[in-house]
Design a protein around this motif. Structure first.
Motif, short mmCIF file in Angstrom:
data_model
loop_
_atom_site.label_atom_id
_atom_site.label_comp_id
_atom_site.label_asym_id
_atom_site.label_seq_id
_atom_site.Cartn_x
_atom_site.Cartn_y
_atom_site.Cartn_z
N ALA A 20 14.96 17.37 28.31
CA ALA A 20 14.30 18.22 27.31
C ALA A 20 13.08 18.93 27.91
N HIS A 21 12.32 18.21 28.75
CA HIS A 21 11.15 18.84 29.36
C HIS A 21 11.57 20.02 30.24
N HIS A 22 12.56 19.80 31.08
CA HIS A 22 13.00 20.90 31.94
C HIS A 22 13.54 22.07 31.15
N ARG A 23 14.37 21.79 30.15
CA ARG A 23 14.98 22.89 29.39
C ARG A 23 13.91 23.69 28.62
N PHE A 24 12.86 23.02 28.18
CA PHE A 24 11.76 23.74 27.52
C PHE A 24 11.15 24.75 28.50
N VAL A 25 10.82 24.25 29.70
CA VAL A 25 10.22 25.15 30.70
C VAL A 25 11.21 26.24 31.10
N TRP A 26 12.48 25.92 31.16
CA TRP A 26 13.53 26.88 31.52
C TRP A 26 13.59 28.03 30.50
N ILE A 27 13.47 27.68 29.23
CA ILE A 27 13.48 28.71 28.17
C ILE A 27 12.20 29.54 28.23
N HIS A 28 11.06 28.89 28.52
CA HIS A 28 9.77 29.58 28.62
C HIS A 28 9.51 30.35 27.32
N PRO A 29 9.39 29.62 26.19
CA PRO A 29 9.44 30.31 24.89
C PRO A 29 8.19 31.12 24.54
N PHE A 30 7.09 30.90 25.24
CA PHE A 30 5.84 31.58 24.87
C PHE A 30 5.39 32.52 25.99
N GLY A 31 4.52 33.44 25.62
CA GLY A 31 4.00 34.36 26.61
C GLY A 31 3.14 33.66 27.64
N ASN A 32 2.37 32.66 27.21
CA ASN A 32 1.52 31.86 28.10
C ASN A 32 1.35 30.49 27.48
N GLY A 33 1.00 29.51 28.30
CA GLY A 33 0.77 28.16 27.80
C GLY A 33 1.99 27.27 27.82
N ASN A 34 3.10 27.73 28.42
CA ASN A 34 4.34 26.96 28.38
C ASN A 34 4.21 25.60 29.07
N GLY A 35 3.51 25.55 30.22
CA GLY A 35 3.37 24.28 30.93
C GLY A 35 2.61 23.26 30.11
N ARG A 36 1.47 23.68 29.55
CA ARG A 36 0.66 22.75 28.75
C ARG A 36 1.42 22.29 27.51
N VAL A 37 2.11 23.22 26.84
CA VAL A 37 2.85 22.84 25.64
C VAL A 37 4.03 21.95 26.00
N SER A 38 4.70 22.22 27.12
CA SER A 38 5.85 21.40 27.50
C SER A 38 5.45 19.95 27.74
N ARG A 39 4.25 19.74 28.31
CA ARG A 39 3.81 18.37 28.56
C ARG A 39 3.45 17.66 27.26
N LEU A 40 2.83 18.38 26.33
CA LEU A 40 2.56 17.81 25.01
C LEU A 40 3.87 17.52 24.28
N PHE A 41 4.81 18.43 24.37
CA PHE A 41 6.11 18.30 23.73
C PHE A 41 6.81 17.03 24.23
N THR A 42 6.73 16.78 25.55
CA THR A 42 7.38 15.61 26.12
C THR A 42 6.67 14.33 25.71
N TYR A 43 5.34 14.39 25.57
CA TYR A 43 4.59 13.26 25.03
C TYR A 43 5.08 12.94 23.62
N ALA A 44 5.29 13.97 22.81
CA ALA A 44 5.80 13.77 21.46
C ALA A 44 7.18 13.12 21.49
N MET A 45 8.01 13.49 22.47
CA MET A 45 9.33 12.87 22.60
C MET A 45 9.22 11.39 22.93
N LEU A 46 8.29 11.02 23.82
CA LEU A 46 8.13 9.61 24.14
C LEU A 46 7.71 8.81 22.92
N ARG A 47 6.88 9.40 22.07
CA ARG A 47 6.52 8.72 20.82
C ARG A 47 7.75 8.53 19.94
#
Length: 386
Positions: free
Chosen positions: A182-209
């Motif tokens: 999921a982390h890789h595919r988020f970065v692969w999509i690159h859904p935002f203009g900027n901030g994708n790396g920071r959001v992807s790491r938060l997103f993956t933290y949410a997945m671990l929870r």
């Protein structure tokens, strides 16, 4: 569902399977230690700051963890942060708080992801985004990467597919591989203009929870950012190798992720050994603080007593402060005013050691570094604290 959201075929004897089983074994050991829950809570507050600095550092922010500890407002303060570099870190902290306040059983959604982005880029100049909280409206390229993200026309559909995958119930032994993909595919999509790396790491933290780490008291410090900050070049290399979405590239990325998480869990488990924590981390940090002139010998004794008790009242600190109760109260008041002690939630007359902020926090960080518990990306932050 697209094949990019199928778990790749993995040989049972592979390193990836071995790492995944080791993670599950270590996860079973979490919560079985002797460290008091309140001390773990203090460590969580410190680690969340460290991981926020690491996440910003990966993107080029040069704020040191020591600067963050000394310059950020006290926990709970509403004081504004003027520096753009510090604001980037506080935004990531706010993102962690947003995740921690969310029921981990709630499915991750477009609204959730876009809110993470809005929080992450809020008010930033260098690392902001002209459309905070919205998916990108233009096609983009990624600097120093051969991968071209999908056209902006397909971003919402791609994210819908990713979220369907993220919210699937997975067997325990597949959960770490699930989070890695999921982390890789988020970065692969690159859904935002900027901030994708920071959001992807938060997103993956949410997945671990979502995958059960939030159910272990005091262990919200399990944060994948430590994995990425421990080997920034390896992080980017493993991500790029998976960009062709092949089973080989995906397995290589999952090995990097799960192996790193295993090592981080092993370090965290050391922290639940209260003897190790006090003798190898807190006591040496207090000794350094005394040597620096930041605390008297009596105050150092009081800090060590409070650390071993978890929560203390004034009378518990009598061995450190000889004299009358009023003199002891004055000494405690001074420690509270300087941030050496904080009031515990038990009541106004209950106190505990403050590990998560200055003046003791920087010395705890220095000791964590010497113990090998800090991501390597923070290595340049070292400076004399003796």
């Amino acid at each position: 569902m697209n094949k990019k959201y199928e778990l790749p075929p993995v040989d049972f004897g592979s390193d990836l399977v071995r790492y995944a089983f080791e993670v599950e074994r270590l996860r079973g050991d979490l919560g079985n230690g002797t460290t008091p829950a309140r001390t773990l809570t203090e460590l969580h507050a410190l680690f969340r700051l460290v991981m926020s600095v690491v996440s910003a550092r990966i993107e080029g922010n040069r704020t040191t963890v020591y600067d963050a500890l000394s310059e950020l407002p006290p926990l709970g303060s509403a004081a504004p942060v003027e520096s753009d570099a510090l604001r980037e870190i506080t935004n990531i902290l706010d993102g962690i708080d947003f995740i921690d306040a969310t029921d981990p059983t709630t499915p991750l959604s477009h609204i959730f992801v876009r809110e993470l982005h809005r929080i992450t880029v809020d008010g930033l100049r260098r690392e902001g985004d002209s459309t905070p909280g919205e998916y990108r409206r233009r096609d983009v390229s990624i600097a120093q990467s051969a991968h071209t993200p999908p056209s902006h026309v397909y971003v919402h559909a791609e994210m819908s597919e990713l979220l369907d995958f993220v919210n699937r119930d997975m067997p325990t032994h597949q959960q770490m591989i699930h989070a890695a993909i999921a982390h890789h595919r988020f970065v692969w999509i690159h859904p935002f203009g900027n901030g994708n790396g920071r959001v992807s790491r938060l997103f993956t933290y949410a997945m671990l929870r979502r995958n059960g780490f939030d159910s272990i008291p005091g262990y919200r410090a399990v944060n994948p950012t430590a994995v990425f900050g421990n080997d920034r070049d390896g992080y980017y290399s493993a991500l790029e190798a998976a960009d062709d979405l092949s089973p080989t590239g995906t397995i290589g990325w999952c090995e990097f992720f799960v192996h790193g998480l295993r090592d981080d869990l092993a370090r965290l488990i050391q922290m639940q050994d209260f003897t190790f924590l006090t003798e190898r981390l807190i006591d040496p940090a207090v000794d350094r603080l005394i040597a620096s002139g930041g605390a008297t010998a009596a105050e150092g004794s009081a800090l060590k007593l409070a650390a071993r008790s978890g929560v203390v009242k004034a009378g518990d600190l009598e061995p450190a402060f000889s004299g009358s109760p009023s003199q002891r109260s004055l000494a405690i008041r001074s420690m509270l005013e300087r941030g050496l002690l904080v009031r515990d939630e038990s009541g106004p007359r209950f106190y505990r050691v403050s590990l998560a902020r200055a003046p003791l926090g920087p010395y705890v960080i220095r000791q964590l570094d010497e113990l090998g518990h800090l991501p390597r990306i923070l290595r340049d932050d070292r400076r004399s604290r003796d």
